[in-house]
Design a protein around this motif. Sequence first.
Motif, short mmCIF file in Angstrom:
data_model
loop_
_atom_site.label_atom_id
_atom_site.label_comp_id
_atom_site.label_asym_id
_atom_site.label_seq_id
_atom_site.Cartn_x
_atom_site.Cartn_y
_atom_site.Cartn_z
N HIS A 14 -61.95 34.31 38.74
CA HIS A 14 -61.68 33.22 40.00
C HIS A 14 -62.65 31.95 40.07
O HIS A 14 -64.18 32.26 40.27
CB HIS A 14 -62.57 34.20 41.52
CG HIS A 14 -62.57 33.07 43.01
ND1 HIS A 14 -62.51 33.79 43.76
CD2 HIS A 14 -61.75 31.70 42.73
CE1 HIS A 14 -62.10 31.84 44.82
NE2 HIS A 14 -62.13 31.72 43.79
N HIS A 16 -62.87 27.50 39.03
CA HIS A 16 -61.78 26.95 38.65
C HIS A 16 -61.54 25.29 37.91
O HIS A 16 -62.44 25.45 37.53
CB HIS A 16 -61.77 26.31 40.36
CG HIS A 16 -61.28 26.74 41.70
ND1 HIS A 16 -60.40 27.87 41.45
CD2 HIS A 16 -61.38 27.65 42.50
CE1 HIS A 16 -60.39 28.95 42.59
NE2 HIS A 16 -60.85 28.88 42.94
N PRO A 89 -57.67 24.98 44.76
CA PRO A 89 -56.75 25.66 45.59
C PRO A 89 -55.84 23.62 46.47
O PRO A 89 -54.29 24.17 45.80
CB PRO A 89 -56.98 26.80 46.88
CG PRO A 89 -58.59 27.51 45.83
CD PRO A 89 -58.57 25.93 44.76
N GLU A 154 -51.69 32.05 40.30
CA GLU A 154 -52.12 31.60 41.12
C GLU A 154 -51.80 30.64 42.46
O GLU A 154 -50.92 29.48 42.61
CB GLU A 154 -53.90 30.69 40.83
CG GLU A 154 -54.33 30.17 42.30
CD GLU A 154 -55.26 28.98 42.19
OE1 GLU A 154 -57.03 28.80 42.99
OE2 GLU A 154 -54.32 28.18 41.54
N HIS A 186 -55.63 32.82 46.91
CA HIS A 186 -56.44 31.77 47.12
C HIS A 186 -56.23 31.77 48.58
O HIS A 186 -55.13 30.76 48.35
CB HIS A 186 -57.15 31.03 45.60
CG HIS A 186 -58.71 30.50 46.29
ND1 HIS A 186 -58.58 29.60 46.60
CD2 HIS A 186 -59.26 30.82 45.16
CE1 HIS A 186 -59.79 29.23 47.60
NE2 HIS A 186 -60.59 29.79 45.98
N SER A 236 -59.00 36.68 47.27
CA SER A 236 -59.93 36.16 46.44
C SER A 236 -60.60 36.26 48.00
O SER A 236 -60.71 37.13 48.73
CB SER A 236 -60.14 34.45 46.60
OG SER A 236 -59.43 34.21 47.73
N ASP A 303 -66.26 31.89 41.72
CA ASP A 303 -65.76 30.62 42.41
C ASP A 303 -66.78 29.08 41.44
O ASP A 303 -66.47 28.36 42.42
CB ASP A 303 -65.93 30.37 43.71
CG ASP A 303 -65.03 29.56 44.43
OD1 ASP A 303 -64.24 28.63 44.33
OD2 ASP A 303 -65.45 30.01 45.45
#
Length: 347
Positions: A14, A16, A89, A154, A186, A236, A303
């Motif tokens: 997880h 990004h 996201p 995702e 997510h 998530s 994250d």
Amino acid sequence: MSLQPCACRGIDVHAHVVPEHFPAYLGAHVPAQWPHTVAAPAQGGLCHRHVMIAGQQYRTVSEKCWSTPRRLADLPGMGLARQVISPMPELLSYWLAPADAHALLRYLNEQTAAMVADSGGALLGLAAVPLQDLSLAIAELRHAVEALGLVGVELGSNVNGVPIGHPCFLPFFQACEALDVPVFVHALKPTGMDRLVGPAPLQQVLAYPSDVGLAAASVITANLLLACPRLRIAFSHGGGTLAMLLPRLQQGWQVFAALREQVQASPLAQARQLFFDTLVFDESTLRHLVDRFGPGQLMLGSDYPFNFHERTPAQRVEAAGFDGATVSALLHGNAERFFGLTPQAIP
């Protein structure tokens, strides 16, 4: 034993990415939600940019979001050998017209694949797809996996308010199963924002776990894993509220005939086939999740590189008091199984 930076073996599922720049819109009228970035003041020796959406500053991000070398430099201190990267996201763009979303997400997938290619095997990438149009989503999924080499997809916890477990998305999950593509869900644009009292960051702090918990519950109540028994799907933020909702759902399934008719297998048994990340910021909560879902269903999550992230995800697992086999499973074994990797694939 504490995990030392020189003994990195974790796989973070997880994390990004945000590109430094977004492509210019090529149509006649730029959609209000088409993202772009503008320069922001440097901080801590790092370049920063503001992400702008609908004329508003959505988030300020550092070059760690797009710079592969900057990202790789941080992995040892987090106890990580590899990291799975996926778009921020808010960039999933389910609210854009399908063709516009497809163009934007193709660009994001290419950017993710480029970072993976530059990482020397340390990074793996998740695709983004325009799930508001199932045909386009399936086509982009196939392209991202077969042409770009991304290892999963995702998805947001809902698509314009429709929970991810809704039967309308079944054809997409069937395509994921057929292509052997794992899914990472997510939290996104969560419900219940009107019930929060306080500043905007409460969306991430309180509303995200609520929405992802309801998304996971929708997968159970829709019997998704009965329809797609080979599908691998993860959630998530430790599955959000699901661990607390699950005993009520199990008891309700035993009490209410309507629930027993709708949900075709034990909610608890279905939940123990789902995967979750470890992003809960607390060792006792982590132990509860392992007890609830099983030691084979949790994978590291951080994250990274946003400000609200777990700085030492591997060390958090090692501090929770698990036996050696469980520690190894959470650090890397479960992620290897989820993504179809082998232990030898860890640098």
